[in-house]
Design an enzyme around this catalytic site. Sequence first.
Site, short mmCIF file in Angstrom:
data_model
loop_
_atom_site.label_atom_id
_atom_site.label_comp_id
_atom_site.label_asym_id
_atom_site.label_seq_id
_atom_site.Cartn_x
_atom_site.Cartn_y
_atom_site.Cartn_z
N ALA A 60 0.81 -1.23 0.00
CA ALA A 60 0.00 0.00 0.00
C ALA A 60 0.83 1.27 0.00
O ALA A 60 0.70 2.11 -0.89
CB ALA A 60 -0.95 -0.02 1.20
N ARG A 94 2.48 10.20 -11.21
CA ARG A 94 1.47 11.14 -11.71
C ARG A 94 2.00 12.57 -11.77
O ARG A 94 1.65 13.32 -12.68
CB ARG A 94 0.22 11.08 -10.84
CG ARG A 94 -0.69 9.90 -11.11
CD ARG A 94 -2.03 10.02 -10.40
NE ARG A 94 -1.91 9.74 -8.97
CZ ARG A 94 -2.05 8.56 -8.42
NH1 ARG A 94 -2.30 7.50 -9.18
NH2 ARG A 94 -1.94 8.40 -7.11
N SER A 112 0.35 -4.30 -4.02
CA SER A 112 -0.87 -3.49 -3.88
C SER A 112 -2.09 -4.36 -3.56
O SER A 112 -3.09 -4.34 -4.28
CB SER A 112 -1.13 -2.67 -5.15
OG SER A 112 -0.05 -1.81 -5.40
N CYS A 124 -5.81 -6.77 4.91
CA CYS A 124 -6.98 -6.82 5.81
C CYS A 124 -8.02 -7.82 5.32
O CYS A 124 -8.84 -8.29 6.11
CB CYS A 124 -7.62 -5.44 5.90
SG CYS A 124 -6.51 -4.14 6.48
N ARG A 130 2.85 1.61 -16.03
CA ARG A 130 2.91 3.03 -15.67
C ARG A 130 4.35 3.50 -15.49
O ARG A 130 4.62 4.45 -14.75
CB ARG A 130 2.10 3.26 -14.39
CG ARG A 130 0.60 3.10 -14.60
CD ARG A 130 -0.14 3.05 -13.27
NE ARG A 130 -1.59 3.14 -13.46
CZ ARG A 130 -2.38 2.13 -13.79
NH1 ARG A 130 -1.85 0.93 -13.99
NH2 ARG A 130 -3.67 2.29 -13.94
N VAL A 139 15.58 -6.32 -0.65
CA VAL A 139 16.65 -5.38 -0.34
C VAL A 139 17.33 -5.86 0.93
O VAL A 139 16.69 -6.07 1.96
CB VAL A 139 16.11 -3.95 -0.18
CG1 VAL A 139 17.20 -3.01 0.31
CG2 VAL A 139 15.55 -3.45 -1.52
N ASP A 185 3.24 0.49 7.64
CA ASP A 185 3.33 -0.20 8.93
C ASP A 185 4.72 -0.15 9.55
O ASP A 185 4.90 -0.60 10.68
CB ASP A 185 2.92 -1.66 8.76
CG ASP A 185 1.44 -1.83 8.42
OD1 ASP A 185 0.73 -0.82 8.42
OD2 ASP A 185 1.02 -2.98 8.16
N TYR A 191 -31.27 11.36 11.26
CA TYR A 191 -32.21 10.52 11.99
C TYR A 191 -33.38 10.11 11.11
O TYR A 191 -33.98 10.93 10.41
CB TYR A 191 -32.77 11.24 13.23
CG TYR A 191 -34.05 10.57 13.73
CD1 TYR A 191 -33.99 9.30 14.32
CD2 TYR A 191 -35.29 11.16 13.55
CE1 TYR A 191 -35.15 8.66 14.74
CE2 TYR A 191 -36.46 10.53 13.97
CZ TYR A 191 -36.39 9.28 14.56
OH TYR A 191 -37.52 8.65 14.97
N ARG A 213 -24.19 12.71 26.38
CA ARG A 213 -24.99 13.33 27.44
C ARG A 213 -24.62 12.75 28.80
O ARG A 213 -24.49 13.49 29.79
CB ARG A 213 -26.48 13.14 27.17
CG ARG A 213 -27.00 13.92 25.97
CD ARG A 213 -28.46 13.64 25.71
NE ARG A 213 -29.31 14.22 26.76
CZ ARG A 213 -30.63 14.05 26.81
NH1 ARG A 213 -31.25 13.33 25.88
NH2 ARG A 213 -31.34 14.60 27.77
#
Length: 466
Positions: free
Chosen positions: A20, A31, A50, A54, A81, A91, A296, A439, A455
Amino acid sequence: MSMSRTSRTKERLVVIGGDAAGMSAASQARRLKGPDALEIVAFERGHFTSYSACGIPYWVGGDVAEREQLIARTPEEHRARDIDLRIRTEVMEIDVEGARVRSRDLASGAESWTPYDKLVIATGARPIRPQLPGVDAPGVHGVQTLDDGQALLDTLAATQGRRAVVVGAGYIGVEMAEALIKRGYEVTVVNRSKEPMATLDPDMGALVHKAMEGLGITMVNDAEVTELPTGDDGRVRAVATADAEYPADVVVLGVGVRPETTLAKAAGLPLGEHHGLLTDLSMRVRGHENIWAGGDCVEVLDLVSGSERHIPLGTHANKHGQVVGANVGGGYATFPGVVGTAVSKVCDLEIARTGLREKDARRVGLQFEAVTVESTSRAGYYPGADPMTVKMLAERRTGRLLGVQIVGGEGAGKRVDIAAVALTAGMTVEQMTALDLGYAPPFSPVWDPILVAARKAVAAVRAHGV
Protein backbone atom coordinates in the site's frame (compact mmCIF):
# COMPACT_ATOMS: atom_id res chain seq x y z
CA MET A 1 26.84 -3.08 -11.97
CA SER A 2 24.19 -0.34 -11.84
CA MET A 3 24.80 3.07 -13.39
CA SER A 4 26.31 5.59 -10.94
CA ARG A 5 24.43 8.67 -9.77
CA THR A 6 26.72 11.06 -11.63
CA SER A 7 26.24 9.34 -15.01
CA ARG A 8 22.42 9.33 -14.88
CA THR A 9 20.51 11.99 -16.76
CA LYS A 10 17.34 11.89 -14.64
CA GLU A 11 16.45 11.56 -11.00
CA ARG A 12 15.91 8.08 -9.57
CA LEU A 13 13.42 7.15 -6.87
CA VAL A 14 13.92 3.78 -5.19
CA VAL A 15 11.02 2.24 -3.27
CA ILE A 16 11.49 -0.65 -0.83
CA GLY A 17 8.16 -2.48 -0.45
CA GLY A 18 5.46 -3.13 -3.04
CA ASP A 19 2.26 -2.89 -1.04
CA ALA A 20 0.00 0.00 0.00
CA ALA A 21 2.42 2.71 1.12
CA GLY A 22 5.23 1.93 -1.29
CA MET A 23 3.21 1.63 -4.47
CA SER A 24 0.88 4.50 -3.56
CA ALA A 25 3.99 6.65 -3.22
CA ALA A 26 5.41 5.40 -6.50
CA SER A 27 2.12 5.91 -8.34
CA GLN A 28 1.58 9.41 -6.94
CA ALA A 29 5.16 10.42 -7.78
CA ARG A 30 4.66 9.08 -11.30
CA ARG A 31 1.47 11.14 -11.71
CA LEU A 32 3.35 14.29 -10.75
CA LYS A 33 6.53 13.54 -12.69
CA GLY A 34 6.62 11.75 -16.00
CA PRO A 35 9.14 9.05 -16.94
CA ASP A 36 11.37 11.60 -18.65
CA ALA A 37 11.92 13.42 -15.36
CA LEU A 38 11.85 10.58 -12.83
CA GLU A 39 12.95 6.96 -12.94
CA ILE A 40 11.21 4.73 -10.37
CA VAL A 41 12.61 1.39 -9.22
CA ALA A 42 10.57 -0.60 -6.68
CA PHE A 43 11.58 -3.80 -4.87
CA GLU A 44 9.12 -6.33 -3.44
CA ARG A 45 10.30 -9.59 -1.88
CA GLY A 46 6.93 -11.34 -2.24
CA HIS A 47 4.94 -12.41 -5.29
CA PHE A 48 2.20 -9.76 -4.99
CA THR A 49 1.79 -5.99 -4.96
CA SER A 50 -0.87 -3.49 -3.88
CA TYR A 51 -3.10 -5.98 -2.09
CA SER A 52 -5.46 -5.89 0.88
CA ALA A 53 -3.86 -7.71 3.80
CA CYS A 54 -6.98 -6.82 5.81
CA GLY A 55 -8.98 -9.06 3.48
CA ILE A 56 -6.92 -12.21 4.09
CA PRO A 57 -9.14 -13.59 6.91
CA TYR A 58 -12.19 -13.20 4.66
CA TRP A 59 -10.41 -15.02 1.84
CA VAL A 60 -9.40 -17.83 4.21
CA GLY A 61 -12.98 -18.01 5.53
CA GLY A 62 -14.46 -18.17 2.02
CA ASP A 63 -16.25 -14.80 2.03
CA VAL A 64 -13.83 -13.71 -0.71
CA ALA A 65 -13.65 -16.45 -3.31
CA GLU A 66 -10.41 -15.68 -5.12
CA ARG A 67 -7.03 -14.35 -4.03
CA GLU A 68 -6.95 -12.01 -7.03
CA GLN A 69 -9.97 -10.12 -5.66
CA LEU A 70 -7.68 -8.75 -2.93
CA ILE A 71 -5.17 -7.34 -5.43
CA ALA A 72 -5.79 -3.71 -6.36
CA ARG A 73 -2.98 -3.47 -8.91
CA THR A 74 -0.75 -6.20 -10.33
CA PRO A 75 3.00 -5.90 -11.01
CA GLU A 76 2.21 -5.74 -14.73
CA GLU A 77 -0.14 -2.80 -14.19
CA HIS A 78 2.53 -0.92 -12.23
CA ARG A 79 5.10 -1.62 -14.94
CA ALA A 80 2.70 -0.29 -17.55
CA ARG A 81 2.91 3.03 -15.67
CA ASP A 82 6.67 3.17 -16.12
CA ILE A 83 7.53 1.83 -12.69
CA ASP A 84 10.40 -0.67 -12.77
CA LEU A 85 8.90 -3.11 -10.27
CA ARG A 86 11.06 -6.08 -9.30
CA ILE A 87 9.15 -8.77 -7.41
CA ARG A 88 10.78 -11.63 -5.51
CA THR A 89 13.70 -9.25 -4.95
CA GLU A 90 14.69 -8.44 -1.38
CA VAL A 91 16.65 -5.38 -0.34
CA MET A 92 19.44 -6.56 1.96
CA GLU A 93 21.12 -3.27 2.86
CA ILE A 94 20.64 0.48 2.72
CA ASP A 95 23.88 2.43 2.28
CA VAL A 96 22.82 5.90 3.42
CA GLU A 97 26.26 7.45 2.91
CA GLY A 98 26.54 6.09 -0.62
CA ALA A 99 22.83 6.66 -1.41
CA ARG A 100 22.31 3.12 -2.73
CA VAL A 101 20.60 -0.15 -1.81
CA ARG A 102 21.82 -3.73 -2.16
CA SER A 103 19.22 -6.20 -3.41
CA ARG A 104 19.08 -9.95 -3.97
CA ASP A 105 17.06 -11.79 -6.57
CA LEU A 106 15.44 -14.54 -4.50
CA ALA A 107 15.24 -16.92 -7.45
CA SER A 108 18.83 -16.70 -8.67
CA GLY A 109 20.58 -15.37 -5.56
CA ALA A 110 22.26 -12.66 -7.65
CA GLU A 111 22.98 -9.42 -5.81
CA SER A 112 23.40 -5.88 -7.11
CA TRP A 113 23.61 -2.27 -5.92
CA THR A 114 21.08 0.34 -7.06
CA PRO A 115 21.89 4.02 -6.48
CA TYR A 116 19.09 6.45 -5.59
CA ASP A 117 18.48 10.16 -5.44
CA LYS A 118 15.38 9.69 -3.29
CA LEU A 119 14.45 6.65 -1.22
CA VAL A 120 11.08 5.49 0.12
CA ILE A 121 11.08 2.84 2.85
CA ALA A 122 7.77 0.95 3.00
CA THR A 123 8.87 -2.35 4.48
CA GLY A 124 5.63 -2.90 6.43
CA ALA A 125 5.34 -5.00 9.57
CA ARG A 126 6.13 -8.61 10.41
CA PRO A 127 4.01 -10.98 12.51
CA ILE A 128 5.33 -11.53 16.01
CA ARG A 129 6.60 -15.09 16.31
CA PRO A 130 7.10 -15.86 20.00
CA GLN A 131 10.41 -17.57 20.76
CA LEU A 132 8.81 -20.86 21.77
CA PRO A 133 9.77 -24.48 21.19
CA GLY A 134 7.99 -25.67 18.05
CA VAL A 135 7.06 -22.22 16.70
CA ASP A 136 8.79 -22.92 13.38
CA ALA A 137 7.27 -26.39 12.94
CA PRO A 138 5.17 -27.21 9.87
CA GLY A 139 1.52 -26.36 10.48
CA VAL A 140 2.29 -23.09 12.35
CA HIS A 141 1.33 -19.99 10.39
CA GLY A 142 1.55 -16.23 10.69
CA VAL A 143 -0.84 -14.30 8.45
CA GLN A 144 0.50 -10.98 7.17
CA THR A 145 0.93 -11.26 3.40
CA LEU A 146 -0.88 -12.95 0.52
CA ASP A 147 1.96 -15.48 0.46
CA ASP A 148 1.19 -16.25 4.12
CA GLY A 149 -2.52 -16.60 3.36
CA GLN A 150 -1.82 -18.96 0.47
CA ALA A 151 0.51 -21.05 2.64
CA LEU A 152 -2.21 -21.38 5.30
CA LEU A 153 -4.82 -22.39 2.74
CA ASP A 154 -2.42 -24.98 1.32
CA THR A 155 -1.97 -26.41 4.83
CA LEU A 156 -5.73 -26.49 5.45
CA ALA A 157 -6.24 -28.34 2.17
CA ALA A 158 -3.56 -30.94 3.02
CA THR A 159 -4.45 -31.45 6.69
CA GLN A 160 -6.61 -34.40 7.67
CA GLY A 161 -7.56 -33.22 11.17
CA ARG A 162 -10.06 -30.46 11.90
CA ARG A 163 -8.65 -28.92 15.08
CA ALA A 164 -7.24 -25.39 14.94
CA VAL A 165 -5.73 -23.26 17.68
CA VAL A 166 -5.32 -19.50 17.27
CA VAL A 167 -2.72 -17.89 19.52
CA GLY A 168 -3.77 -14.33 20.33
CA ALA A 169 -7.13 -12.56 20.23
CA GLY A 170 -6.45 -9.23 18.61
CA TYR A 171 -8.03 -8.23 15.29
CA ILE A 172 -6.23 -10.90 13.26
CA GLY A 173 -6.70 -13.61 15.88
CA VAL A 174 -10.43 -12.97 16.22
CA GLU A 175 -11.00 -12.71 12.47
CA MET A 176 -8.95 -15.85 11.77
CA ALA A 177 -10.85 -17.78 14.45
CA GLU A 178 -14.11 -16.99 12.71
CA ALA A 179 -12.62 -17.85 9.31
CA LEU A 180 -11.53 -21.27 10.58
CA ILE A 181 -14.98 -21.91 12.06
CA LYS A 182 -16.41 -21.23 8.61
CA ARG A 183 -13.93 -23.76 7.22
CA GLY A 184 -15.43 -26.38 9.51
CA TYR A 185 -12.67 -26.48 12.12
CA GLU A 186 -12.99 -26.87 15.86
CA VAL A 187 -11.36 -23.65 17.04
CA THR A 188 -9.69 -22.78 20.33
CA VAL A 189 -8.27 -19.30 20.94
CA VAL A 190 -5.51 -19.01 23.53
CA ASN A 191 -5.17 -15.42 24.71
CA ARG A 192 -2.79 -13.92 27.25
CA SER A 193 -5.10 -10.98 28.09
CA LYS A 194 -8.10 -10.97 30.39
CA GLU A 195 -10.51 -10.70 27.44
CA PRO A 196 -10.22 -10.81 23.64
CA MET A 197 -9.58 -7.59 21.70
CA ALA A 198 -7.07 -5.92 23.99
CA THR A 199 -7.57 -2.76 21.91
CA LEU A 200 -10.81 -2.46 23.90
CA ASP A 201 -11.19 -2.11 27.65
CA PRO A 202 -11.86 -5.52 29.30
CA ASP A 203 -15.53 -4.73 30.02
CA MET A 204 -16.11 -4.22 26.29
CA GLY A 205 -13.89 -7.17 25.36
CA ALA A 206 -16.18 -9.37 27.48
CA LEU A 207 -18.96 -8.70 24.96
CA VAL A 208 -16.70 -9.98 22.18
CA HIS A 209 -15.86 -13.03 24.30
CA LYS A 210 -19.54 -13.89 24.58
CA ALA A 211 -20.05 -13.55 20.82
CA MET A 212 -17.05 -15.76 20.05
CA GLU A 213 -18.35 -18.50 22.32
CA GLY A 214 -21.71 -18.14 20.59
CA LEU A 215 -19.95 -19.08 17.34
CA GLY A 216 -18.65 -22.25 18.96
CA ILE A 217 -15.13 -20.92 19.56
CA THR A 218 -13.48 -22.09 22.79
CA MET A 219 -11.89 -19.08 24.51
CA VAL A 220 -8.95 -19.55 26.86
CA ASN A 221 -8.05 -16.19 28.43
CA ASP A 222 -5.29 -15.23 30.87
CA ALA A 223 -3.15 -18.00 29.38
CA GLU A 224 0.50 -17.82 28.34
CA VAL A 225 1.64 -20.23 25.64
CA THR A 226 4.79 -22.09 26.71
CA GLU A 227 5.36 -24.53 23.86
CA LEU A 228 4.03 -25.81 20.54
CA PRO A 229 4.56 -29.57 20.92
CA THR A 230 5.27 -31.53 17.74
CA GLY A 231 4.57 -35.10 16.71
CA ASP A 232 6.90 -37.81 15.42
CA ASP A 233 6.53 -36.33 11.93
CA GLY A 234 7.80 -32.96 13.13
CA ARG A 235 4.47 -31.22 12.59
CA VAL A 236 2.76 -29.20 15.27
CA ARG A 237 0.27 -31.28 17.28
CA ALA A 238 -0.79 -28.98 20.13
CA VAL A 239 -0.49 -25.64 21.89
CA ALA A 240 0.65 -25.91 25.48
CA THR A 241 0.24 -23.49 28.39
CA ALA A 242 1.41 -23.89 31.98
CA ASP A 243 -1.93 -25.49 32.86
CA ALA A 244 -3.13 -27.39 29.80
CA GLU A 245 -2.47 -28.68 26.31
CA TYR A 246 -4.82 -27.99 23.40
CA PRO A 247 -4.63 -30.42 20.45
CA ALA A 248 -4.01 -28.76 17.10
CA ASP A 249 -3.72 -29.87 13.50
CA VAL A 250 -2.99 -26.28 12.49
CA VAL A 251 -1.91 -23.25 14.54
CA VAL A 252 -2.38 -19.62 13.53
CA LEU A 253 -0.34 -16.93 15.25
CA GLY A 254 -2.37 -13.79 15.84
CA VAL A 255 -0.27 -12.11 18.52
CA GLY A 256 0.27 -8.88 16.63
CA VAL A 257 2.95 -7.37 14.43
CA ARG A 258 6.09 -5.29 14.80
CA PRO A 259 7.46 -2.68 12.40
CA GLU A 260 9.80 -4.32 9.89
CA THR A 261 12.71 -1.94 10.41
CA THR A 262 15.68 -4.33 10.35
CA LEU A 263 17.15 -2.56 7.31
CA ALA A 264 16.48 0.89 8.73
CA LYS A 265 18.08 0.06 12.07
CA ALA A 266 21.18 -1.38 10.41
CA ALA A 267 21.44 1.82 8.34
CA GLY A 268 21.35 3.98 11.46
CA LEU A 269 17.98 5.59 10.73
CA PRO A 270 15.99 6.92 13.71
CA LEU A 271 13.54 4.54 15.39
CA GLY A 272 10.97 5.27 18.07
CA GLU A 273 9.88 3.55 21.26
CA HIS A 274 7.91 0.95 19.30
CA HIS A 275 10.83 0.31 16.87
CA GLY A 276 9.09 2.13 14.02
CA LEU A 277 10.77 4.73 11.83
CA LEU A 278 10.35 8.35 12.95
CA THR A 279 9.33 10.90 10.34
CA ASP A 280 8.31 14.54 10.19
CA LEU A 281 4.89 15.73 9.05
CA SER A 282 5.87 15.28 5.38
CA MET A 283 6.78 11.63 6.14
CA ARG A 284 10.46 12.41 5.58
CA VAL A 285 12.70 10.33 7.87
CA ARG A 286 13.96 12.66 10.55
CA GLY A 287 17.41 14.01 9.82
CA HIS A 288 17.54 12.67 6.26
CA GLU A 289 16.71 15.01 3.41
CA ASN A 290 16.17 12.40 0.68
CA ILE A 291 14.62 9.48 2.58
CA TRP A 292 10.90 9.05 3.26
CA ALA A 293 8.98 6.27 4.99
CA GLY A 294 5.35 5.21 5.31
CA GLY A 295 2.99 2.39 6.20
CA ASP A 296 3.33 -0.20 8.93
CA CYS A 297 7.07 0.44 9.40
CA VAL A 298 6.58 3.95 10.84
CA GLU A 299 5.32 5.45 14.07
CA VAL A 300 2.73 8.21 13.90
CA LEU A 301 1.54 10.96 16.20
CA ASP A 302 -1.51 10.17 18.32
CA LEU A 303 -3.51 13.40 18.21
CA VAL A 304 -5.32 12.59 21.47
CA SER A 305 -2.41 11.65 23.73
CA GLY A 306 0.32 13.60 21.95
CA SER A 307 2.65 10.57 21.89
CA GLU A 308 3.99 8.42 19.07
CA ARG A 309 2.19 5.14 18.34
CA HIS A 310 2.53 2.20 15.99
CA ILE A 311 -0.85 1.55 14.36
CA PRO A 312 -0.54 -0.84 11.39
CA LEU A 313 -3.58 -0.20 9.18
CA GLY A 314 -4.05 -0.09 5.44
CA THR A 315 -5.94 3.20 5.69
CA HIS A 316 -2.89 4.92 7.14
CA ALA A 317 -0.51 3.22 4.73
CA ASN A 318 -2.38 4.48 1.67
CA LYS A 319 -2.50 8.02 3.08
CA HIS A 320 1.20 7.89 3.90
CA GLY A 321 1.92 6.80 0.35
CA GLN A 322 -0.06 9.67 -1.10
CA VAL A 323 1.80 12.16 1.12
CA VAL A 324 5.20 10.67 0.35
CA GLY A 325 4.50 10.52 -3.38
CA ALA A 326 3.36 14.13 -3.44
CA ASN A 327 6.53 15.31 -1.70
CA VAL A 328 8.88 13.11 -3.70
CA GLY A 329 7.16 14.22 -6.90
CA GLY A 330 7.76 17.91 -6.22
CA GLY A 331 4.44 18.77 -4.56
CA TYR A 332 3.61 19.27 -0.89
CA ALA A 333 1.51 17.28 1.55
CA THR A 334 1.53 16.38 5.24
CA PHE A 335 0.21 13.62 7.47
CA PRO A 336 -0.79 15.26 10.78
CA GLY A 337 -1.47 12.10 12.80
CA VAL A 338 -4.19 9.68 13.85
CA VAL A 339 -6.76 9.14 16.58
CA GLY A 340 -6.57 5.34 16.55
CA THR A 341 -9.79 4.36 14.79
CA ALA A 342 -10.40 0.69 13.98
CA VAL A 343 -13.39 -1.52 13.26
CA SER A 344 -13.88 -5.27 13.00
CA LYS A 345 -16.56 -7.93 13.38
CA VAL A 346 -17.25 -11.37 14.81
CA CYS A 347 -20.15 -12.96 12.96
CA ASP A 348 -22.86 -10.27 13.22
CA LEU A 349 -21.22 -8.44 16.11
CA GLU A 350 -19.52 -5.20 15.07
CA ILE A 351 -16.57 -3.96 17.12
CA ALA A 352 -15.15 -0.44 16.90
CA ARG A 353 -12.87 1.87 18.80
CA THR A 354 -11.20 5.27 18.49
CA GLY A 355 -9.08 7.39 20.78
CA LEU A 356 -7.82 6.21 24.16
CA ARG A 357 -8.71 3.25 26.34
CA GLU A 358 -8.74 3.67 30.11
CA LYS A 359 -5.18 2.37 30.45
CA ASP A 360 -3.99 4.65 27.61
CA ALA A 361 -5.40 7.69 29.39
CA ARG A 362 -3.84 6.65 32.70
CA ARG A 363 -0.48 6.04 31.08
CA VAL A 364 -0.25 9.62 29.79
CA GLY A 365 -1.51 11.08 33.07
CA LEU A 366 -5.03 12.10 32.05
CA GLN A 367 -7.86 12.20 34.57
CA PHE A 368 -11.10 11.07 33.01
CA GLU A 369 -14.66 9.92 33.40
CA ALA A 370 -15.84 6.71 31.70
CA VAL A 371 -19.51 6.08 30.96
CA THR A 372 -21.31 3.19 29.27
CA VAL A 373 -24.77 3.21 27.70
CA GLU A 374 -27.01 0.55 26.18
CA SER A 375 -29.01 1.50 23.11
CA THR A 376 -30.13 0.17 19.73
CA SER A 377 -28.96 0.67 16.16
CA ARG A 378 -32.44 1.78 15.04
CA ALA A 379 -35.60 3.03 16.66
CA GLY A 380 -36.62 0.32 19.13
CA TYR A 381 -39.93 -0.30 17.39
CA TYR A 382 -38.39 -0.62 13.91
CA PRO A 383 -37.66 -4.16 12.63
CA GLY A 384 -34.02 -5.19 12.95
CA ALA A 385 -33.14 -2.89 15.85
CA ASP A 386 -30.02 -4.53 17.30
CA PRO A 387 -28.61 -3.84 20.77
CA MET A 388 -25.51 -1.68 21.02
CA THR A 389 -23.13 -0.81 23.85
CA VAL A 390 -21.21 2.47 23.71
CA LYS A 391 -18.41 3.37 26.11
CA MET A 392 -17.10 6.95 26.17
CA LEU A 393 -14.16 8.56 27.94
CA ALA A 394 -14.00 12.31 28.64
CA GLU A 395 -11.30 14.38 30.32
CA ARG A 396 -12.42 15.22 33.83
CA ARG A 397 -11.82 18.98 34.03
CA THR A 398 -12.22 20.04 30.40
CA GLY A 399 -14.85 17.59 29.14
CA ARG A 400 -12.68 16.91 26.08
CA LEU A 401 -13.60 13.65 24.34
CA LEU A 402 -10.82 11.09 24.84
CA GLY A 403 -12.16 7.87 23.35
CA VAL A 404 -15.13 5.77 22.28
CA GLN A 405 -15.65 2.00 22.06
CA ILE A 406 -18.70 0.41 20.44
CA VAL A 407 -19.84 -3.21 20.38
CA GLY A 408 -23.18 -4.12 18.81
CA GLY A 409 -25.20 -5.43 15.91
CA GLU A 410 -25.53 -4.16 12.36
CA GLY A 411 -25.04 -0.41 12.15
CA ALA A 412 -22.93 -0.17 15.29
CA GLY A 413 -19.38 -0.22 13.93
CA LYS A 414 -19.29 2.73 11.57
CA ARG A 415 -20.82 5.01 14.20
CA VAL A 416 -17.31 5.22 15.56
CA ASP A 417 -16.55 7.60 12.69
CA ILE A 418 -18.65 10.26 14.42
CA ALA A 419 -16.35 10.01 17.42
CA ALA A 420 -13.24 9.95 15.22
CA VAL A 421 -14.22 13.28 13.66
CA ALA A 422 -15.02 14.73 17.11
CA LEU A 423 -11.62 13.60 18.42
CA THR A 424 -9.80 15.08 15.44
CA ALA A 425 -11.62 18.37 15.97
CA GLY A 426 -10.84 18.36 19.70
CA MET A 427 -14.50 18.55 20.65
CA THR A 428 -15.86 18.31 24.17
CA VAL A 429 -18.62 15.86 25.02
CA GLU A 430 -20.93 18.83 25.62
CA GLN A 431 -20.29 20.10 22.10
CA MET A 432 -21.03 16.61 20.81
CA THR A 433 -24.52 16.61 22.32
CA ALA A 434 -25.49 19.33 19.83
CA LEU A 435 -24.25 17.47 16.74
CA ASP A 436 -26.85 17.46 13.98
CA LEU A 437 -26.80 13.77 13.09
CA GLY A 438 -29.07 12.09 10.59
CA TYR A 439 -32.21 10.52 11.99
CA ALA A 440 -34.95 8.27 10.70
CA PRO A 441 -36.29 5.13 12.44
CA PRO A 442 -34.53 2.69 10.04
CA PHE A 443 -31.15 4.26 10.88
CA SER A 444 -31.18 5.45 14.46
CA PRO A 445 -33.19 6.14 17.59
CA VAL A 446 -34.19 9.79 17.88
CA TRP A 447 -31.23 10.16 20.25
CA ASP A 448 -28.32 8.44 18.52
CA PRO A 449 -26.35 6.13 20.85
CA ILE A 450 -23.28 8.36 20.45
CA LEU A 451 -25.28 11.36 21.65
CA VAL A 452 -26.77 9.40 24.56
CA ALA A 453 -23.24 8.50 25.66
CA ALA A 454 -22.12 12.12 25.25
CA ARG A 455 -24.99 13.33 27.44
CA LYS A 456 -24.10 10.82 30.12
CA ALA A 457 -20.43 11.86 29.90
CA VAL A 458 -21.40 15.53 30.30
CA ALA A 459 -23.27 14.65 33.50
CA ALA A 460 -20.29 12.69 34.83
CA VAL A 461 -17.88 15.54 34.08
CA ARG A 462 -20.18 18.13 35.69
CA ALA A 463 -20.49 15.96 38.77
CA HIS A 464 -16.76 16.57 39.31
CA GLY A 465 -17.05 20.34 39.33
CA VAL A 466 -16.47 21.47 35.75
